[in-house]
Scaffold this motif. Structure first.
Motif, mmCIF file in Angstrom:
data_model
loop_
_atom_site.group_PDB
_atom_site.id
_atom_site.type_symbol
_atom_site.label_atom_id
_atom_site.label_comp_id
_atom_site.label_asym_id
_atom_site.label_seq_id
_atom_site.Cartn_x
_atom_site.Cartn_y
_atom_site.Cartn_z
ATOM 1 N N ASN A 93 -75.451 46.306 -28.832
ATOM 2 C CA ASN A 93 -74.397 46.709 -29.765
ATOM 3 C C ASN A 93 -74.233 48.229 -29.735
ATOM 4 O O ASN A 93 -74.985 48.940 -29.063
ATOM 5 C CB ASN A 93 -74.699 46.213 -31.183
ATOM 6 C CG ASN A 93 -76.004 46.773 -31.739
ATOM 7 O OD1 ASN A 93 -76.401 47.899 -31.437
ATOM 8 N ND2 ASN A 93 -76.681 45.982 -32.569
ATOM 9 N N GLN A 94 -73.251 48.725 -30.504
ATOM 10 C CA GLN A 94 -72.931 50.146 -30.445
ATOM 11 C C GLN A 94 -74.102 51.033 -30.848
ATOM 12 O O GLN A 94 -74.383 52.052 -30.211
ATOM 13 C CB GLN A 94 -71.726 50.452 -31.353
ATOM 14 C CG GLN A 94 -71.228 51.887 -31.246
ATOM 15 C CD GLN A 94 -70.627 52.193 -29.886
ATOM 16 O OE1 GLN A 94 -69.700 51.512 -29.449
ATOM 17 N NE2 GLN A 94 -71.144 53.209 -29.203
ATOM 18 N N ILE A 95 -74.809 50.639 -31.891
ATOM 19 C CA ILE A 95 -75.944 51.448 -32.355
ATOM 20 C C ILE A 95 -77.025 51.513 -31.275
ATOM 21 O O ILE A 95 -77.568 52.581 -30.980
ATOM 22 C CB ILE A 95 -76.524 50.872 -33.663
ATOM 23 C CG1 ILE A 95 -75.499 50.996 -34.792
ATOM 24 C CG2 ILE A 95 -77.823 51.587 -34.037
ATOM 25 C CD1 ILE A 95 -75.929 50.345 -36.085
ATOM 26 N N ALA A 96 -77.339 50.370 -30.693
ATOM 27 C CA ALA A 96 -78.363 50.322 -29.646
ATOM 28 C C ALA A 96 -77.922 51.104 -28.412
ATOM 29 O O ALA A 96 -78.741 51.786 -27.766
ATOM 30 C CB ALA A 96 -78.669 48.878 -29.277
ATOM 31 N N ARG A 97 -76.628 51.026 -28.074
ATOM 32 C CA ARG A 97 -76.122 51.772 -26.909
ATOM 33 C C ARG A 97 -76.242 53.272 -27.130
ATOM 34 O O ARG A 97 -76.680 54.010 -26.246
ATOM 35 C CB ARG A 97 -74.655 51.400 -26.628
ATOM 36 C CG ARG A 97 -74.460 49.961 -26.198
ATOM 37 C CD ARG A 97 -73.134 49.767 -25.488
ATOM 38 N NE ARG A 97 -71.969 50.145 -26.271
ATOM 39 C CZ ARG A 97 -71.318 49.340 -27.097
ATOM 40 N NH1 ARG A 97 -71.754 48.088 -27.275
ATOM 41 N NH2 ARG A 97 -70.249 49.749 -27.742
ATOM 42 N N ASP A 98 -75.866 53.723 -28.308
ATOM 43 C CA ASP A 98 -75.920 55.156 -28.600
ATOM 44 C C ASP A 98 -77.357 55.674 -28.558
ATOM 45 O O ASP A 98 -77.619 56.756 -28.028
ATOM 46 C CB ASP A 98 -75.303 55.446 -29.972
ATOM 47 C CG ASP A 98 -73.794 55.251 -29.992
ATOM 48 O OD1 ASP A 98 -73.189 55.212 -28.897
ATOM 49 O OD2 ASP A 98 -73.219 55.129 -31.096
ATOM 50 N N GLN A 99 -78.288 54.903 -29.098
ATOM 51 C CA GLN A 99 -79.686 55.329 -29.087
ATOM 52 C C GLN A 99 -80.232 55.369 -27.663
ATOM 53 O O GLN A 99 -80.935 56.313 -27.283
ATOM 54 C CB GLN A 99 -80.537 54.378 -29.941
ATOM 55 C CG GLN A 99 -82.020 54.757 -30.004
ATOM 56 C CD GLN A 99 -82.248 56.128 -30.598
ATOM 57 O OE1 GLN A 99 -81.791 56.411 -31.716
ATOM 58 N NE2 GLN A 99 -82.931 56.998 -29.876
ATOM 59 N N LEU A 100 -79.892 54.360 -26.874
ATOM 60 C CA LEU A 100 -80.374 54.317 -25.503
ATOM 61 C C LEU A 100 -79.803 55.484 -24.701
ATOM 62 O O LEU A 100 -80.511 56.101 -23.884
ATOM 63 C CB LEU A 100 -80.010 52.988 -24.851
ATOM 64 C CG LEU A 100 -80.484 52.778 -23.413
ATOM 65 C CD1 LEU A 100 -81.989 53.028 -23.279
ATOM 66 C CD2 LEU A 100 -80.148 51.375 -22.941
ATOM 67 N N LYS A 101 -78.535 55.817 -24.931
ATOM 68 C CA LYS A 101 -77.931 56.934 -24.197
ATOM 69 C C LYS A 101 -78.607 58.253 -24.569
ATOM 70 O O LYS A 101 -78.792 59.121 -23.704
ATOM 71 C CB LYS A 101 -76.424 56.995 -24.477
ATOM 72 C CG LYS A 101 -75.650 55.906 -23.736
ATOM 73 C CD LYS A 101 -74.150 56.101 -23.810
ATOM 74 C CE LYS A 101 -73.606 55.785 -25.178
ATOM 75 N NZ LYS A 101 -72.120 55.846 -25.206
ATOM 76 N N ARG A 102 -78.987 58.404 -25.814
ATOM 77 C CA ARG A 102 -79.731 59.607 -26.205
ATOM 78 C C ARG A 102 -81.080 59.666 -25.500
ATOM 79 O O ARG A 102 -81.514 60.723 -25.023
ATOM 80 C CB ARG A 102 -79.913 59.645 -27.729
ATOM 81 C CG ARG A 102 -78.652 59.983 -28.502
ATOM 82 C CD ARG A 102 -78.959 60.280 -29.953
ATOM 83 N NE ARG A 102 -79.392 59.103 -30.685
ATOM 84 C CZ ARG A 102 -78.573 58.276 -31.348
ATOM 85 N NH1 ARG A 102 -77.267 58.509 -31.348
ATOM 86 N NH2 ARG A 102 -79.037 57.239 -32.003
ATOM 87 N N ASN A 103 -81.740 58.524 -25.423
ATOM 88 C CA ASN A 103 -83.040 58.475 -24.748
ATOM 89 C C ASN A 103 -82.904 58.751 -23.251
ATOM 90 O O ASN A 103 -83.737 59.443 -22.657
ATOM 91 C CB ASN A 103 -83.692 57.108 -24.965
ATOM 92 C CG ASN A 103 -84.099 56.876 -26.405
ATOM 93 O OD1 ASN A 103 -84.239 57.822 -27.192
ATOM 94 N ND2 ASN A 103 -84.288 55.622 -26.783
ATOM 95 N N LEU A 104 -81.851 58.214 -22.645
ATOM 96 C CA LEU A 104 -81.611 58.461 -21.230
ATOM 97 C C LEU A 104 -81.362 59.944 -20.966
ATOM 98 O O LEU A 104 -81.914 60.527 -20.022
ATOM 99 C CB LEU A 104 -80.410 57.646 -20.749
ATOM 100 C CG LEU A 104 -80.614 56.140 -20.614
ATOM 101 C CD1 LEU A 104 -79.267 55.427 -20.474
ATOM 102 C CD2 LEU A 104 -81.495 55.816 -19.410
#
Length: 253
Positions: free
Chosen positions: A176-187
């Protein structure tokens, strides 16, 4: 010889870069086990991990890469990028002999394979393009890459296909959007740290392509750091990042 100056490892050495990254506390756990290829090291790796990759230590564009999968009953499946071949064999000794047929006179490494696949079972990785602008590392863009059917690699030169990162994370991984945003920050964090670590030893390089995979638990793994990253994948699926990379390159000059 006593007193001789220690030679700095090449910036294109996959083994040297993996060792550098593994020394950094924050991303140490993001570096797959990587060893110099020898018969004993390969046999140890295939016993410990179900998939390993054999790579030339100093190549780019996926040239010369071999994938080895451990099957049941002590058998192995060996697939190559260059020869478009796959072969099965039984026993570690036979596996080593067959792998040697594909090796050239150069150093190779063996690296733990990461199960980085979409919900549909398609292998993928992510390119994090980073540039140093006025002394500060920045992310120019991030893009997904999908392997072609029956291929072992994802890059363009191996028949891979680019996909916008949001599409990969949403459609391919079901985030979902929240998980995508967090993963992109981690990447982004992983990419920037990797660039900083490598550039401390090789300060003249101001642009890297950090290739990563993500296992089923969501853990990010750094496959390698490319010193001459292309960015045509961005032109195909993410024109905003494509233009950003061009702009940052101009500022950095």
């Amino acid at each position: 010889m006593k007193g001789a100056k220690k030679r700095k490892p090449s910036v294109i050495s996959k083994l040297a870069n993996a060792r550098l990254l593994a020394q950094h506390g924050t991303i140490r756990k993001s570096v797959p086990p990587t060893l110099l290829l020898t018969q004993s090291n390969l046999c140890w790796m295939v016993e410990k991990y179900s998939t390993v990759y054999v790579k030339p230590n100093d190549s780019c564009q996926g040239k010369g890469i071999i994938r080895i999968d451990r099957l049941q009953n002590g058998s192995f499946l060996i697939r190559t990028r260059d020869y478009q071949q796959q072969t099965r064999c039984k026993g570690k000794r036979n596996m080593w002999l067959k792998v040697q047929r594909f090796l050239r006179k150069r150093l190779y490494v063996v690296q733990k394979g990461i199960h980085s696949v979409t919900r549909g079972g398609i292998p993928y990785d992510i390119r994090i393009h980073v540039l140093r602008v006025k002394g500060r590392w920045q992310v120019g863009g991030m893009v997904g890459r999908l392997a072609k059917k029956n291929q072992i690699l994802t890059n363009r030169h191996s028949g891979g296909m680019a996909i916008a990162l949001d599409d990969l994370l949403a459609q391919g991984l079901g985030l979902n959007q929240i998980a995508r945003d967090q993963l992109k920050r981690n990447l982004a964090k992983v990419g920037l740290i990797a660039a900083n670590v490598i550039s401390r030893v090789h300060p003249k390089w101001a642009e890297f392509g950090v290739d990563v995979g993500i296992d089923p638990r969501g853990r990010i793994w750094i496959y390698e750091v490319n010193i001459t990253p292309g960015f045509m994948n961005f032109r195909d699926v993410d024109k905003r990042s494509f233009q950003r990379i061009i702009s940052l390159r101009k500022i950095a000059k």
